[in-house]
Scaffold this motif. Structure first.
Motif, PDB file in Angstrom:
ATOM      1  N   ARG A   1       0.830  -1.205   0.000  1.00 64.80           N
ATOM      2  CA  ARG A   1       0.000   0.000   0.000  1.00 64.80           C
ATOM      3  C   ARG A   1       0.865   1.255   0.000  1.00 64.80           C
ATOM      4  O   ARG A   1       0.566   2.227  -0.700  1.00 64.80           O
ATOM      5  N   ARG A   2       1.919   1.234   0.766  1.00 70.46           N
ATOM      6  CA  ARG A   2       2.819   2.384   0.843  1.00 70.46           C
ATOM      7  C   ARG A   2       3.495   2.653  -0.498  1.00 70.46           C
ATOM      8  O   ARG A   2       3.778   3.802  -0.845  1.00 70.46           O
ATOM      9  N   GLY A   3       3.755   1.588  -1.239  1.00 63.15           N
ATOM     10  CA  GLY A   3       4.467   1.722  -2.505  1.00 63.15           C
ATOM     11  C   GLY A   3       5.962   1.569  -2.363  1.00 63.15           C
ATOM     12  O   GLY A   3       6.709   1.746  -3.336  1.00 63.15           O
ATOM     13  N   SER A   4       6.416   1.223  -1.170  1.00 61.80           N
ATOM     14  CA  SER A   4       7.839   1.023  -0.896  1.00 61.80           C
ATOM     15  C   SER A   4       7.971   0.340   0.456  1.00 61.80           C
ATOM     16  O   SER A   4       6.994   0.206   1.196  1.00 61.80           O
ATOM     17  N   LYS A   5       9.172  -0.061   0.774  1.00 65.44           N
ATOM     18  CA  LYS A   5       9.400  -0.578   2.121  1.00 65.44           C
ATOM     19  C   LYS A   5       9.220   0.542   3.145  1.00 65.44           C
ATOM     20  O   LYS A   5       9.414   1.723   2.830  1.00 65.44           O
ATOM     21  N   VAL A   6       8.875   0.152   4.364  1.00 71.22           N
ATOM     22  CA  VAL A   6       8.829   1.153   5.430  1.00 71.22           C
ATOM     23  C   VAL A   6      10.248   1.638   5.706  1.00 71.22           C
ATOM     24  O   VAL A   6      11.229   0.937   5.442  1.00 71.22           O
TER      25      VAL A   6
END
Length: 650
Positions: A196-201
């Motif tokens: 959902r974020r579109g990347s790693k946290v």
């Protein structure tokens, strides 16, 4: 971790497609629940604690300590008693995020007897011993907020290897095998939050700068499989972490209180909110992360960043195009609004909420404050959905509501009664870091429980503007915040109906003049504000409250031991766990003053902590020399004493 639903997890694309479905039905479920239960009255005080534990495997021959990934095996055995006799067990066990973590609670909630404070610590000890009986040679169970070398090379037993190109987290440091394997929720959350974020946290903690710490401190991430994404996300002079496991793999101490009705629950929610940063600083216990000494003392921002599923648009890095809201905080953070009429004028931070959902709730005769609270929670998407739970009966089920509610991890949680349950309206107090010993954890639990009784009995008012609570949360995480920082706190905590024993002299109705900076020592133990005005202090207020109660000698002794620990820690006379850990590392003969926690330092630190937990090693810096644990008394004896005092309510 909240709601644990059994079933078949959906992919992120499937979950995303059903986001509006979950929201729409979740709101209807809350409305139906609220209509049925808003007038519920007469529930008695019940409360309980939740302690999270880490399993550690010592290799004494090699002087190495690792996390043991056997939580699922041990949990299966622990839960057998509950399955056979759900109402007759002394403890309940639940999975947690890490494959090395378990969560334990009392078998039954405690109630209104003051004498119940005599059995809190004994029950905690029982839980620890219950786990210990199932461990292999070399394994121990520890109440430790953060494993110091979590994410470092070879930190698990059995050994595992991160998979940056595949799997749920795609972390450079945290292997998927370290995520609890016995329930699909945890891997599903990890994958869906990342997608959902579109990347790693991205988690960045400032490095503690010691004499030989590289300047600038920059890690070679390519050496561990890093790419452009990691290099861009990692900040110089910070310890970089890239997985949900670094946050949700931490342990904490939480409390839940049942109120007599919805209004009392909303009052407790508001009044305990300003205490969250105070208790976070008082319980600070996690300065070591990924094998480094950091310049913070608490886990809070680590967890907040570890589940931050906001897109770049929602974080304000790009204009809104595909998303609906610019969201200032992660879904794990401090609360954003008060719920009681007393707190309304202190909601000074603009609240982001779904206006259509708000109007739907208002049309259902839900008041403004509660409607905006729910509408604020529901700006979030579901990040975990199971195929068996997509279609529900909104008159009877609440899974869609809980899906969103339980993944808004905030300092406080307002909890409606479960459907068709004897359980009432509740609030959950969530900021505290777990402590090394059962004695400390019991002291914190009893202190907070007594505060709730004092708040309600004396009708105290701790509320300050939400913006100042947010500022306090930032200060609470700083290195040695307990001694070095001041926190905004209300000057006059009394109301027109508070008894004289609780009264201070600084009465004002101006929102901007109700608070003043105080140290934690002053908040807990009292202070002279100005030449004639005094802040009474939380523990003197508790003692004033207790003086009007019929307390037996044994219970009085128990409570005073706990309050003495809180007093001495607040004053700085006793160290926080974080300060003690820093001091241990910095004085270790192998420490090179380069901010690195080596395997040997980690082993010696955890060996020392385990000795303190078992009582084999005294630690006056943490516990003092006069304070004594009550865990030598058996649980049956303590329970018998508690039940012998009938009618003595908190």
């Amino acid at each position: 971790m909240g709601l644990l639903t059994e079933g078949s997890p959906l992919s992120w694309e499937e979950t995303k497609a059903l986001a509006d479905h979950v929201r729409q039905h979740g709101v209807v479920q809350f409305i139906n629940l609220y209509k049925r239960l808003r007038d519920r009255q007469g529930d008695v005080l019940k409360w309980g604690d939740e302690v999270e534990y880490i399993l550690v495997k010592f290799d004494h021959a090699r002087k190495v300590a690792r996390v043991s990934l056997r939580a699922a095996d041990i949990l299966n055995i622990l839960q057998e008693k509950e399955l056979k006799n759900p109402h007759g067990v002394k403890s309940l066990w639940r999975p947690e995020y890490g494959a090395y973590m378990i969560e334990g609670t009392p078998g039954k909630p405690y109630g209104g007897l003051l004498a119940h404070f005599n059995i809190v610590e004994a029950n905690m000890k029982y839980r620890r011993e219950e786990v210990a009986r199932l461990l292999n040679p070399g394994e121990v169970v520890m109440s430790l907020t953060s494993f110091p070398r979590l994410g470092s090379h070879d930190f698990t037993d059995p050994p595992t290897v991160p998979t940056p190109e595949t799997g749920a987290s795609r972390s450079l440091f945290f292997p998927d095998e370290a995520i609890f394997q016995g329930h699909p929720r945890f891997r599903t959350l990890t994958r869906n939050i990342r997608q959902r974020r579109g990347s790693k946290v991205a988690i960045n903690l400032p490095i503690f700068r010691d004499k030989k710490t590289p300047n600038p401190f920059v890690e070679n991430l390519e050496a561990v499989g890093g790419n452009g994404e990691s290099s861009e996300a990692a900040l110089p002079n910070h310890v970089y972490m890239d997985a949900m496991g670094f946050g949700m793999g931490c342990c904490c101490l939480q409390l839940t209180f049942q109120a007599c009705n919805i209004n009392e629950a909303r009052t407790l929610y508001d009044q305990l909110t300003p205490l969250c940063p105070i208790m976070l600083a008082l319980t600070a216990a996690s300065p070591l992360h990924r094998g480094y000494v950091t310049d913070v003392d608490c886990r809070w921002n680590v967890i907040s960043c570890s589940v931050d599923c906001r897109t770049r648009e929602e974080r304000g890095e790009l204009p809104l195009k595909h998303n609906k809201f610019r969201i200032p905080k992660s879904r794990y953070d401090s609360i954003d609004s008060y719920l009681s009429p007393q707190g309304e004028k202190y909601n000074d931070v603009p609240l982001i909420y779904d206006k259509a959902i708000y109007e739907q709730l208002r049309d259902a005769d839900i008041d403004h404050l509660l409607a905006q609270h729910i509408a604020h929670l529901f700006i979030r998407d579901s990040v975990s959905l199971f195929s068996e739970k997509v279609n529900q009966d909104d008159e009877q089920d609440t899974d869609h509501f809980e899906n969103i509610q339980s993944t808004n991890w905030q300092t406080m949680r307002f909890k409606p009664p479960p459907p068709n349950s004897p359980i009432g309206w509740r609030v959950e107090f969530r900021p505290c870091e777990v402590q090394i010993t059962d004695f400390e954890n019991a002291a914190i639990v009893c202190f907070v429980v007594l505060l709730t009784r004092v708040i309600l009995s004396y009708q105290l008012n701790f509320i300050i503007p939400i913006s100042k609570v947010d500022e306090n949360m930032k200060r609470a995480q700083k290195r040695d915040a307990l001694r070095q920082e001041e926190f905004y706190f209300r000057k006059d905590i009394t109301t027109c109906v508070s008894p004289p024993a609780a009264t201070s002299c600084c009465q004002t109705s101006d929102c901007c003049d109700v608070y003043t900076p105080m140290t934690i020592d002053q908040i807990i133990n009292g202070k002279l504000l100005f030449q004639t005005d005094e802040f009474p202090g939380l523990i003197p207020l508790i003692n004033s409250y207790l003086s009007g109660m019929d307390v037996d000698a044994d219970t009085h002794c128990t409570i005073q031991q706990y309050l003495k620990l809180i007093q001495r820690r607040a004053s700085g006379d006793l160290q926080t766990t974080a300060r003690w850990m820093r001091q241990f590392v910095q004085s270790h003969p192998d420490y090179r003053h380069d901010s690195v926690v080596s395997e040997r330092i980690n082993y010696d630190l955890l060996t020392q902590i385990h000795g303190i937990q078992t009582g084999e090693i005294p630690c006056p810096d943490l516990l003092g020399t006069c304070l004594q644990s009550k865990t030598q008394e058996s649980i049956p004896a303590a329970v018998e004493k508690a039940e012998a005092i009938n009618g003595e309510c908190c």
